[in-house]
Scaffold this motif. Structure first.
Motif, PDB file in Angstrom:
ATOM      1  N   MET A  46     -47.754  32.700  -0.579  1.00  0.00           N
ATOM      2  CA  MET A  46     -46.967  33.925  -0.657  1.00  0.00           C
ATOM      3  C   MET A  46     -45.467  33.608  -0.781  1.00  0.00           C
ATOM      4  N   ILE A  47     -44.713  34.614  -1.191  1.00  0.00           N
ATOM      5  CA  ILE A  47     -43.267  34.432  -1.304  1.00  0.00           C
ATOM      6  C   ILE A  47     -42.669  34.407   0.104  1.00  0.00           C
ATOM      7  N   ALA A  48     -41.871  33.393   0.389  1.00  0.00           N
ATOM      8  CA  ALA A  48     -41.328  33.240   1.744  1.00  0.00           C
ATOM      9  C   ALA A  48     -40.372  34.387   2.071  1.00  0.00           C
ATOM     10  N   ASN A  49     -40.519  34.907   3.279  1.00  0.00           N
ATOM     11  CA  ASN A  49     -39.710  36.030   3.728  1.00  0.00           C
ATOM     12  C   ASN A  49     -38.469  35.506   4.441  1.00  0.00           C
ATOM     13  N   THR A  50     -37.549  34.979   3.655  1.00  0.00           N
ATOM     14  CA  THR A  50     -36.365  34.315   4.204  1.00  0.00           C
ATOM     15  C   THR A  50     -35.303  35.339   4.623  1.00  0.00           C
ATOM     16  N   PRO A  51     -34.434  34.948   5.560  1.00  0.00           N
ATOM     17  CA  PRO A  51     -33.353  35.830   6.025  1.00  0.00           C
ATOM     18  C   PRO A  51     -32.252  35.914   4.975  1.00  0.00           C
ATOM     19  N   PRO A  52     -31.246  36.766   5.196  1.00  0.00           N
ATOM     20  CA  PRO A  52     -30.127  36.828   4.246  1.00  0.00           C
ATOM     21  C   PRO A  52     -29.465  35.463   4.069  1.00  0.00           C
ATOM     22  N   ALA A  53     -29.036  35.150   2.840  1.00  0.00           N
ATOM     23  CA  ALA A  53     -28.327  33.894   2.567  1.00  0.00           C
ATOM     24  C   ALA A  53     -26.990  33.919   3.304  1.00  0.00           C
ATOM     25  N   PRO A  54     -26.391  32.743   3.609  1.00  0.00           N
ATOM     26  CA  PRO A  54     -26.845  31.416   3.207  1.00  0.00           C
ATOM     27  C   PRO A  54     -27.899  30.824   4.135  1.00  0.00           C
ATOM     28  N   VAL A  63     -36.733  14.829  -4.422  1.00  0.00           N
ATOM     29  CA  VAL A  63     -36.375  15.748  -3.343  1.00  0.00           C
ATOM     30  C   VAL A  63     -34.960  16.234  -3.608  1.00  0.00           C
ATOM     31  N   ARG A  64     -34.785  17.550  -3.575  1.00  0.00           N
ATOM     32  CA  ARG A  64     -33.444  18.104  -3.782  1.00  0.00           C
ATOM     33  C   ARG A  64     -33.075  18.987  -2.596  1.00  0.00           C
ATOM     34  N   ILE A  65     -31.950  18.680  -1.971  1.00  0.00           N
ATOM     35  CA  ILE A  65     -31.466  19.423  -0.808  1.00  0.00           C
ATOM     36  C   ILE A  65     -30.432  20.429  -1.289  1.00  0.00           C
ATOM     37  N   CYS A  66     -30.679  21.701  -1.023  1.00  0.00           N
ATOM     38  CA  CYS A  66     -29.862  22.769  -1.623  1.00  0.00           C
ATOM     39  C   CYS A  66     -29.365  23.760  -0.586  1.00  0.00           C
ATOM     40  N   GLU A  67     -28.209  24.328  -0.868  1.00  0.00           N
ATOM     41  CA  GLU A  67     -27.780  25.513  -0.129  1.00  0.00           C
ATOM     42  C   GLU A  67     -28.088  26.746  -0.972  1.00  0.00           C
ATOM     43  N   VAL A  68     -28.850  27.658  -0.401  1.00  0.00           N
ATOM     44  CA  VAL A  68     -29.140  28.920  -1.099  1.00  0.00           C
ATOM     45  C   VAL A  68     -27.956  29.846  -0.873  1.00  0.00           C
ATOM     46  N   GLU A  69     -27.251  30.151  -1.951  1.00  0.00           N
ATOM     47  CA  GLU A  69     -26.010  30.921  -1.811  1.00  0.00           C
ATOM     48  C   GLU A  69     -26.256  32.420  -1.919  1.00  0.00           C
ATOM     49  N   ARG A  70     -27.339  32.802  -2.631  1.00  0.00           N
ATOM     50  CA  ARG A  70     -27.550  34.211  -2.958  1.00  0.00           C
ATOM     51  C   ARG A  70     -29.021  34.364  -3.326  1.00  0.00           C
ATOM     52  N   ASP A  71     -29.603  35.498  -2.988  1.00  0.00           N
ATOM     53  CA  ASP A  71     -30.954  35.752  -3.483  1.00  0.00           C
ATOM     54  C   ASP A  71     -31.164  37.232  -3.708  1.00  0.00           C
ATOM     55  N   GLU A 103     -45.803  41.466  -9.709  1.00  0.00           N
ATOM     56  CA  GLU A 103     -46.113  42.275  -8.542  1.00  0.00           C
ATOM     57  C   GLU A 103     -44.947  42.188  -7.556  1.00  0.00           C
ATOM     58  N   GLN A 104     -44.404  40.988  -7.495  1.00  0.00           N
ATOM     59  CA  GLN A 104     -43.316  40.704  -6.547  1.00  0.00           C
ATOM     60  C   GLN A 104     -42.590  39.449  -7.039  1.00  0.00           C
ATOM     61  N   TYR A 105     -41.285  39.376  -6.852  1.00  0.00           N
ATOM     62  CA  TYR A 105     -40.607  38.113  -7.162  1.00  0.00           C
ATOM     63  C   TYR A 105     -39.346  37.947  -6.330  1.00  0.00           C
ATOM     64  N   LYS A 106     -38.874  36.733  -6.283  1.00  0.00           N
ATOM     65  CA  LYS A 106     -37.612  36.443  -5.608  1.00  0.00           C
ATOM     66  C   LYS A 106     -36.860  35.397  -6.416  1.00  0.00           C
ATOM     67  N   VAL A 107     -35.571  35.615  -6.576  1.00  0.00           N
ATOM     68  CA  VAL A 107     -34.695  34.668  -7.260  1.00  0.00           C
ATOM     69  C   VAL A 107     -33.713  34.124  -6.231  1.00  0.00           C
ATOM     70  N   ARG A 108     -33.609  32.805  -6.172  1.00  0.00           N
ATOM     71  CA  ARG A 108     -32.663  32.192  -5.229  1.00  0.00           C
ATOM     72  C   ARG A 108     -31.711  31.279  -6.002  1.00  0.00           C
ATOM     73  N   ILE A 109     -30.424  31.543  -5.848  1.00  0.00           N
ATOM     74  CA  ILE A 109     -29.384  30.760  -6.522  1.00  0.00           C
ATOM     75  C   ILE A 109     -28.866  29.716  -5.537  1.00  0.00           C
ATOM     76  N   CYS A 110     -28.963  28.455  -5.909  1.00  0.00           N
ATOM     77  CA  CYS A 110     -28.689  27.365  -4.964  1.00  0.00           C
ATOM     78  C   CYS A 110     -27.721  26.338  -5.538  1.00  0.00           C
ATOM     79  N   GLU A 111     -26.966  25.731  -4.653  1.00  0.00           N
ATOM     80  CA  GLU A 111     -26.232  24.530  -5.018  1.00  0.00           C
ATOM     81  C   GLU A 111     -27.020  23.318  -4.536  1.00  0.00           C
ATOM     82  N   VAL A 112     -27.354  22.413  -5.449  1.00  0.00           N
ATOM     83  CA  VAL A 112     -28.048  21.178  -5.060  1.00  0.00           C
ATOM     84  C   VAL A 112     -26.988  20.207  -4.567  1.00  0.00           C
ATOM     85  N   GLU A 113     -27.057  19.881  -3.285  1.00  0.00           N
ATOM     86  CA  GLU A 113     -26.005  19.062  -2.681  1.00  0.00           C
ATOM     87  C   GLU A 113     -26.324  17.581  -2.764  1.00  0.00           C
TER      88      GLU A 113
END
Lengths: 103, 103
Positions: free
Chosen positions: B1-9, B92-100, A88-98
């Protein structure tokens, strides 16, 4: 299970989705894609849970490994069916695990 | 629900866990921490699902916002109880979201 990833940095793909009604071939394809992902270069692990929302996080050695998996022919076909009938809806987020920690 | 996040990063905290048996006060505290997280500076959204494995991903504007939330007094008390009685295992994994992307 919790993925046994190597020391950071590495990469994560967070795939969050809301399913459509009914299976429509989703279950068998999801299992197939899980198996196929495990065979890709740079694959480090996968974690998955679904209630109303589904969250699958796959872990990878590099951004290039993620690009290659996204471009895999069988995976492309699954992605197309996903857009057409499973999600119905999806989101893909590409992340670097720091950084990571836990017990 | 799918989080309505702002543009990356932006940033993500992937919290993956295996629960111990029984509730032991977990349910009410989890709800309380959800509410409290939403009030923190830099909070952008949260996504959560649990089957055998629990996955909660919270999204944040900056690493500093994540550090501040981790150091929140009430949250520190919840983290301590988590280690002592609620979780068999967690990461726990701390990540930077580079692209979505998505739909």
């Amino acid at each position: 299970m919790i993925a046994n990833t190597p020391p950071a940095p590495y990469y994560a793909v967070i795939f969050t989705s809301l399913r459509t009604e009914g299976d429509n071939g989703y279950g068998s394809m999801a299992q197939e894609m899980d198996e196929l992902a495990k065979q890709q270069p740079g694959y480090l692990g996968i974690e998955s849970a679904r209630e109303d929302l589904g969250i699958t996080v796959s872990y990878w050695r590099s951004l290039e490994d993620i690009r290659n998996w996204k471009a895999n022919t069988e995976h492309l076909s699954a992605q197309k069916q996903g857009r057409e009938k499973w999600y119905e809806q999806y989101k893909v987020r590409i992340c670097e695990v720091e950084r990571d920690y836990g017990f």
